[in-house]
Design an enzyme around this catalytic site. Structure first.
Site, PDB file in Angstrom:
ATOM      1  CB  CYS A  60      -6.390  11.794 -12.857  1.00  0.00           C
ATOM      2  SG  CYS A  60      -6.649  11.095 -14.479  1.00  0.00           S
TER       3      CYS A  60
ATOM      4  NE  ARG B 124      -3.814  11.316  -7.404  1.00  0.00           N
ATOM      5  CZ  ARG B 124      -4.319  10.474  -6.517  1.00  0.00           C
ATOM      6  NH1 ARG B 124      -3.655  10.226  -5.417  1.00  0.00           N
ATOM      7  NH2 ARG B 124      -5.473   9.887  -6.708  1.00  0.00           N
TER       8      ARG B 124
ATOM      9  CD1 TRP C 249      -1.640   6.623 -16.010  1.00  0.00           C
ATOM     10  CD2 TRP C 249      -3.761   5.931 -15.977  1.00  0.00           C
ATOM     11  NE1 TRP C 249      -1.645   5.273 -16.283  1.00  0.00           N
ATOM     12  CE2 TRP C 249      -2.936   4.822 -16.271  1.00  0.00           C
ATOM     13  CE3 TRP C 249      -5.142   5.731 -15.919  1.00  0.00           C
ATOM     14  CZ2 TRP C 249      -3.440   3.539 -16.486  1.00  0.00           C
ATOM     15  CZ3 TRP C 249      -5.648   4.449 -16.134  1.00  0.00           C
ATOM     16  CH2 TRP C 249      -4.788   3.379 -16.414  1.00  0.00           C
TER      17      TRP C 249
ATOM     18  CG  ASN D 285      -8.902  10.594 -10.537  1.00  0.00           C
ATOM     19  OD1 ASN D 285      -8.801   9.672 -11.346  1.00  0.00           O
ATOM     20  ND2 ASN D 285      -8.427  10.520  -9.305  1.00  0.00           N
ATOM     21  N   GLY D 286     -11.433   9.619 -12.842  1.00  0.00           N
ATOM     22  CA  GLY D 286     -12.422   8.547 -12.753  1.00  0.00           C
ATOM     23  C   GLY D 286     -12.911   8.172 -14.139  1.00  0.00           C
TER      24      GLY D 286
ATOM     25  CD  GLU E 296       7.257  -6.462  -5.306  1.00  0.00           C
ATOM     26  OE1 GLU E 296       6.209  -6.857  -5.831  1.00  0.00           O
ATOM     27  OE2 GLU E 296       7.533  -5.256  -5.183  1.00  0.00           O
TER      28      GLU E 296
ATOM     29  CE  LYS F  45       8.259  -2.847  -7.584  1.00  0.00           C
ATOM     30  NZ  LYS F  45       7.356  -3.095  -6.522  1.00  0.00           N
TER      31      LYS F  45
ATOM     32  CD  GLU G  67       6.285  -1.622 -10.850  1.00  0.00           C
ATOM     33  OE1 GLU G  67       5.272  -0.938 -10.993  1.00  0.00           O
ATOM     34  OE2 GLU G  67       6.569  -2.184  -9.776  1.00  0.00           O
TER      35      GLU G  67
ATOM     36  CG  HIS H  48       6.797 -28.741 -14.184  1.00  0.00           C
ATOM     37  ND1 HIS H  48       6.632 -30.076 -14.457  1.00  0.00           N
ATOM     38  CD2 HIS H  48       7.215 -28.663 -12.895  1.00  0.00           C
ATOM     39  CE1 HIS H  48       6.904 -30.781 -13.364  1.00  0.00           C
ATOM     40  NE2 HIS H  48       7.268 -29.936 -12.403  1.00  0.00           N
TER      41      HIS H  48
ATOM     42  CE  LYS I  21       2.985   4.792  -4.757  1.00  0.00           C
ATOM     43  NZ  LYS I  21       3.839   3.597  -4.793  1.00  0.00           N
TER      44      LYS I  21
HETATM   45  C1  F6R Z   1       3.953  -2.151  -8.173  1.00  0.00           C
HETATM   46  C2  F6R Z   1       2.881  -1.341  -7.639  1.00  0.00           C
HETATM   47  C3  F6R Z   1       1.480  -1.769  -7.893  1.00  0.00           C
HETATM   48  C4  F6R Z   1       0.663  -1.600  -6.597  1.00  0.00           C
HETATM   49  C5  F6R Z   1      -0.809  -1.922  -6.863  1.00  0.00           C
HETATM   50  C6  F6R Z   1      -1.621  -1.856  -5.593  1.00  0.00           C
HETATM   51  O1  F6R Z   1       5.188  -1.639  -7.819  1.00  0.00           O
HETATM   52  O2  F6R Z   1       3.112  -0.343  -7.021  1.00  0.00           O
HETATM   53  O3  F6R Z   1       1.424  -3.068  -8.354  1.00  0.00           O
HETATM   54  O4  F6R Z   1       1.191  -2.443  -5.631  1.00  0.00           O
HETATM   55  O5  F6R Z   1      -1.322  -1.022  -7.800  1.00  0.00           O
HETATM   56  O6  F6R Z   1      -1.557  -0.595  -5.009  1.00  0.00           O
HETATM   57  P1  F6R Z   1      -1.973  -0.360  -3.515  1.00  0.00           P
HETATM   58  O7  F6R Z   1      -1.023  -1.111  -2.653  1.00  0.00           O
HETATM   59  O8  F6R Z   1      -1.878   1.119  -3.337  1.00  0.00           O
HETATM   60  O9  F6R Z   1      -3.369  -0.866  -3.371  1.00  0.00           O
END
Ligand code: F6R
Length: 597
Positions: free
Chosen positions: A2, A27, A74, A100-101, A472, A476, A479, A495, A592
């Site tokens: 948000c 966001r 969001w 937001n929250g 990772e 990637k 997502e 396994h 994000k």
């Molecule tokens: C994946 C991604 C998320 C963040 C996670 C932690 O690409 O971006 O998995 O890594 O939400 O976020 P931060 O690093 O901001 O605490």
């Protein structure tokens, strides 16, 4: 998670809010809305979908005024439709809020307010705030907001306005909010990116603080109304850092920025082969390190465990922040709890750090966003200086985090008076240039992406320090391309996951040229003999024959290899998503900076 922007000044507020929202769109992007004070009435427009939908609405042109608040959502409570979009109004349509929250006790409050005659329209938890403020309102919005907030359990970044007053009231608990101080104008925003083009002077609100802004002034108090003096900070970012600069997406730009970002993480931190960090505690006395993080940052923590246990021989635990915070963690004297977070705002990581502090642990942060909540919560820390990361999928922060951990590890040795491996320090300084050469293979990686884009699932395999790289790579891919992918330690594949292998099933091996290569070769054969497609990311030229596709990275020291190995995986995911027509900057259901539990 948000985005909020609010403005009080002399300018026409609608275009300013829309532009700010667009900057904050990463966001949250399932619905958006704004409210403006116009002729002593509140003019409100909301739309489901992206901010472009809001921007297209014809009513927008008829709204004018110079005080307003806006929100990009969001969804937590209530589906992302127009009714549930923010702002939310009270019964008389005189008070508007954006939030937001999560309001944890909203159901109870809603019942009480309904009995008092309040009429609810949406399915959100947030709407209860507007009615609660209405209930307390007797001509002073700040006072009514403070009274309302005292009834609320949960988290909020909040902006409130009333048709009767030329002010905006903002408050935070758990969800980030800053004030922007301009020249005869004031802003409230979820993060600096939304107001950077207008002012670089900001005040970071802390939990349970309430700010009131007018175009000329601001005041801040706690939720009991006691005044608080706050420092005004100067943001160091420049506006061009939050622009795409000709790249199709922020994610692609941020992948390509990595060599520069790594240089920035290193800047001033290696001098005459010595590591320079300014930590305000005695790190050489640390007996155990506990990393806490989420998502991609958790993967860099796993790499950190390999690095620190190898170089420093200090035991390292790695916990998901969301697990750590509720498991009554064992903290002993000599433990150092390190939070890794790009945003510095992740709710679980913040709560985990608070839990560690409550247990008297020494705390430290490895954070990208300067001035973020976690960076202010920890005892000490280092910033990545990777620059703003706008793409929802974390890329340059990940490589910066791994590098920062390596610097910390070498620093510990240096502080202990132990000899540090100078060839490793030299190799660190060569790293940005080596990373740059990977982009010579961009077309090749794009072609591989094109070949694999229709695959229904992927397996990523890596051993030792490259196991987290495999995790990772899988994260990637899933997502941003919505293809199921799993990361596994290479030898563990037999396994269970080997049952998945059938003709053309793509298996991506991340391989260093080391004493484990031979072992991995047998695993490759096991996949090949079952028809799987072998894609290898490596510096080892001898693996050419065994691979269906091979992506070379420059040879480097083991500790640095994850940084180079991950770049082709980021590119591969990016191109698969883009070829599938998915916007990798705004993958579905994600946002994000996860500021809710
Ligand atoms: C994946 C991604 C998320 C963040 C996670 C932690 O690409 O971006 O998995 O890594 O939400 O976020 P931060 O690093 O901001 O605490």
């Amino acid at each position: 998670m948000c985005g909020i922007i609010a403005y009080a000044g002399d300018r026409e507020v609608v275009p300013l809010l829309i532009k700010g929202l667009k900057t904050l769109e990463y966001r949250g992007y399932d619905s958006a809305g704004l409210v403006v004070k116009q002729n002593n009435q509140l003019g409100i427009i909301k739309r489901a979908g992206r901010i472009s939908e809001l921007e297209k609405s014809p009513e927008l042109g008829s709204l004018n005024g110079s005080i307003g608040i806006a929100h990009t959502r969001w969804a937590t409570h209530g589906v992302p439709n127009e009714t549930n979009a923010h702002p939310h109004l009270d019964c008389k349509k005189e008070i508007a809020i954006v939030h937001n929250g999560i309001i944890e006790n909203y159901a109870g409050l809603r019942e009480i307010l309904k009995k008092k005659g309040h009429n609810f329209i949406s399915n959100t938890d947030s709407e209860v705030i507007a009615h609660l403020i209405e209930d307390f309102y007797h001509g002073d919005l700040t006072e009514a907001t403070i009274n309302a907030l005292r009834c609320i359990d949960g988290t909020f970044g909040l902006a409130v306005m009333s048709k009767n007053e030329d002010k905006i009231v903002a408050a935070r608990r758990g969800s980030p909010l800053i004030l922007g101080v301009g020249d005869h104008e004031m802003f409230v925003c979820s993060d600096a990116a939304g107001i950077l083009e207008h002012t670089k002077k900001v005040i970071y609100l802390d939990d349970n603080e309430v700010a009131t802004i007018t175009k000329e002034n601001y005041s801040i108090s706690d939720i009991y109304g006691n005044g608080i003096d706050k420092k005004v900070h100067e943001i160091k970012w420049s506006i061009d850092q939050i622009e795409k600069k000709g790249f199709k997406h922020f994610m692609l730009k941020e992948i390509f920025e990595q060599p520069d970002a790594l240089e920035n993480t290193l800047r001033g931190r290696i001098k005459d082969k010595n590591i320079k960090l300014s930590l305000n505690f005695d790190i050489k006395s640390i007996k155990r390190i506990i990393f806490i993080a989420c998502g991609t940052s958790w993967h860099s923590a796993l790499i950190g465990k390999y690095i620190i246990e190898k170089i420093n021989r200090i035991p390292v635990d790695v916990d998901y922040a969301s697990e750590f915070r509720y498991k009554n963690p064992i903290i002993k004297e000599g433990d150092l709890v390190i939070a890794i977070s790009q945003s510095g705002e992740t709710a679980d990581t913040l709560a985990a750090i608070k839990e560690a502090k409550a247990k008297k642990a020494k705390t430290m942060g490895i954070i990208n966003v300067v001035g973020s909540t976690i960076s202010r919560e920890v005892d000490s820390g280092i910033y990545l200086h990777s620059g703003p990361e706008i793409g929802v999928a974390s890329t340059k922060a990940f490589t910066g985090q791994v590098l920062a951990i390596l610097l910390i590890s070498l620093y510990i040795e240096q502080e202990k008076g132990n000899k540090i491996e100078y060839s490793l320090v030299e190799e660190i300084t060569r790293l940005p240039e080596k990373a740059r050469t990977i982009f010579n293979d961009t077309e090749k990686i794009k072609n591989i992406a094109n070949d694999l884009r229709e695959s229904k699932a992927f397996l990523f395999l890596g051993r030792g320090i490259n196991f987290p790289v495999a995790l990772e790579g899988a994260l990637k891919l899933k997502e941003i391309s919505y293809i199921h992918a799993e990361g596994y330690p290479t030898a563990e594949m037999k396994h269970g996951p080997i049952a998945l292998i059938e003709k053309d099933f793509p298996v991506i091996f991340v391989l260093n040229k080391d004493n484990l290569t031979k072992k991995c070769l047998s695993n490759i054969e096991e996949i090949k003999s079952r028809g799987g497609k072998i894609i290898i990311v490596t510096s080892d030229k001898e693996l050419k024959e065994i691979a269906d596709k091979i992506i070379y990275v420059p040879a480097t020291k083991e500790e640095l290899s994850p940084i180079l190995n991950v770049i082709p995986l980021q590119l591969l995911s990016y191109y698969i998503a883009d070829l599938k027509g998915i916007d990798p900057d705004k993958p579905r259901n994600l946002a994000k900076s996860v500021t809710v539990e």
